[in-house]
Scaffold this motif. Sequence first.
Motif, short mmCIF file in Angstrom:
data_model
loop_
_atom_site.label_atom_id
_atom_site.label_comp_id
_atom_site.label_asym_id
_atom_site.label_seq_id
_atom_site.Cartn_x
_atom_site.Cartn_y
_atom_site.Cartn_z
N ILE A 244 0.74 -1.26 0.04
CA ILE A 244 -0.01 0.15 0.05
C ILE A 244 1.08 1.13 0.03
N LEU A 245 0.52 1.95 -1.12
CA LEU A 245 1.57 3.24 -1.13
C LEU A 245 0.43 4.57 -0.42
N PRO A 246 0.91 5.83 -0.51
CA PRO A 246 0.38 6.86 0.35
C PRO A 246 -1.07 7.23 -0.53
N THR A 247 -1.15 7.00 -1.88
CA THR A 247 -2.27 7.56 -2.73
C THR A 247 -3.18 6.32 -3.07
N ARG A 310 -13.49 -1.24 -16.93
CA ARG A 310 -12.18 -0.74 -17.79
C ARG A 310 -11.49 -0.43 -16.72
N PHE A 311 -10.03 -0.79 -17.13
CA PHE A 311 -8.89 -0.34 -16.22
C PHE A 311 -7.85 -0.48 -16.91
N GLU A 312 -6.69 0.38 -15.93
CA GLU A 312 -5.14 0.32 -16.65
C GLU A 312 -4.24 -0.62 -15.83
N ILE A 313 -3.22 -1.02 -16.23
CA ILE A 313 -2.18 -1.99 -15.52
C ILE A 313 -1.12 -1.20 -15.58
N TRP A 314 -0.37 -0.93 -14.57
CA TRP A 314 0.83 -0.26 -14.49
C TRP A 314 1.91 -1.01 -13.72
N GLY A 315 3.00 -0.86 -14.15
CA GLY A 315 4.22 -1.60 -13.43
C GLY A 315 5.39 -0.92 -13.00
N SER A 316 6.20 -1.52 -12.02
CA SER A 316 7.42 -0.71 -11.73
C SER A 316 8.16 -1.63 -10.84
N ASN A 317 9.56 -1.34 -10.83
CA ASN A 317 10.56 -2.13 -9.96
C ASN A 317 10.95 -1.40 -8.83
N ALA A 318 10.48 -0.06 -8.63
CA ALA A 318 10.85 0.76 -7.50
C ALA A 318 9.87 1.83 -7.23
N PRO A 319 8.89 1.50 -6.98
CA PRO A 319 7.71 2.55 -6.64
C PRO A 319 7.97 3.71 -5.83
N ALA A 320 7.88 4.89 -6.35
CA ALA A 320 8.10 5.94 -5.46
C ALA A 320 7.60 5.95 -3.99
N ALA A 321 8.13 6.32 -3.09
CA ALA A 321 7.53 6.08 -1.76
C ALA A 321 6.40 7.03 -1.25
N ASP A 322 6.33 8.11 -2.27
CA ASP A 322 5.07 9.27 -1.97
C ASP A 322 3.88 8.58 -2.82
N GLY A 323 4.00 7.62 -3.63
CA GLY A 323 2.78 6.96 -4.13
C GLY A 323 2.41 7.61 -5.35
N SER A 324 3.47 8.57 -6.08
CA SER A 324 3.30 9.25 -7.29
C SER A 324 3.51 8.26 -8.54
N TRP A 325 3.22 8.84 -9.65
CA TRP A 325 3.25 8.10 -10.81
C TRP A 325 4.46 7.96 -11.55
N ALA A 326 5.46 8.81 -11.17
CA ALA A 326 6.62 9.15 -11.93
C ALA A 326 7.61 7.96 -12.16
N SER A 327 7.46 6.78 -11.22
CA SER A 327 8.17 5.49 -11.31
C SER A 327 7.48 4.51 -11.98
N TRP A 328 6.20 4.74 -12.57
CA TRP A 328 5.49 3.86 -12.81
C TRP A 328 5.45 3.66 -14.59
N THR A 329 5.34 2.38 -15.28
CA THR A 329 5.09 2.37 -16.62
C THR A 329 4.00 1.83 -16.85
N LYS A 330 3.39 2.23 -17.65
CA LYS A 330 1.70 2.07 -17.99
C LYS A 330 1.93 0.52 -19.07
#
Length: 399
Positions: A244-247, A310-330
Amino acid sequence: MKRIYIVAYLVLVMQGLFFTSCRKEHEYKKYFGDGEILYAGRADTVIVHPGDERMLLSVVLGNDPLVTKVKAFWNDGKDSIVKAVTPEMIKSTVDLMIEDLAEGTYNFTVFTYDNKNNPSVVRYVSGTVYGSVYSSNLVNRRLKGITYNTDGSMVNISWAHGNPDEVGIELLYTDKDGNSKTRMIPQKEVLTGLSEYDGNTKLKYRTIFKPDPNAIDTYTMDYVEVGLPVFERTLDKSKFNVHILPTDATTAHGWVMPNMWKDDGGASSFATINGTLQWFTFDTGVSTSITRFKTWQASDRLYNQENLKRFEIWGSNAPAADGSWASWTKLGTFESKKPSGSPVGTNTAGDVAYANAGEDFSLPPGSPKVRYIRIKGLEIWGSGNFTVLGEITLWTSDR
């Protein structure tokens, strides 16, 4: 009375010997005419080797040192073949190869001859010559399927049961180092495992037949070429964890996130707190390139209420601790389908069967390796105000 019986028995025996002798003499005269009967030493054995429009007779000679030739007749004595015998060949084997024979069964009479051209007592043998009629009924053994073991280290080839005349299957493949390999599959083998193979190449195989154990010729089918299926394995759900991330939306209504990997087809599901356009994250435990996934709706509200549409799938190897989307790939946008297209609240038997089987979605080839998955809801099937997902299973081609 006993004497009478014995005499009668001896008369019958003598009659049998007489008729046998007459038969041999008749066979002799059939080929050599009248005259005094002097026999050369007869061949010990004649072994028949069938072939493709030909026949090999292997004549095992006796120990008569005066034998100078061997001769075989067929076609009621109209055709024959002869081969000279030298003294050093006595007690050895003389091969008579008969070519250009039509397909069918043949009866042979085989004689040896001494240095005065006296024939031996006859040897009778028969055999079948094979050809186009036989070969036209042969087909490659059926390949039933190709599967992998759980980690993809071995490919398993399943075969149908072999023809009784089959010698085996010649299998060609390429190993991981690019070397061409050949493997013979025995007639009784129905499961073949290959551990060293290049999954990007094709297999080639052909079946080899031998119509008789003593046959001198085999029949080989044309090669069949098959590609290896794409390897896939399911991600191990025992490694999945809540992340669980902050957002992120959190669990509500007692439907916790681990319900999504309980393998119960959506009987127990995950539900978020109230809200719209929510997302949630979980850890798969390993970084892999996801090839496809399957989702199940919450089974108590199929195509209705809060089930994801309807939904999107995103992936990451190192999610940003603040829950932002910058570290995610759609990884993709997906939409659940209802086979019947009927309105919300009306489900056909086909709709229910489709949902209960789970719905497959494929990711684009070459998707990046990710460890963490974030699902972002865009639309639900009904008019609820939170998000529900029954179950999810992920696949990868990574070994």
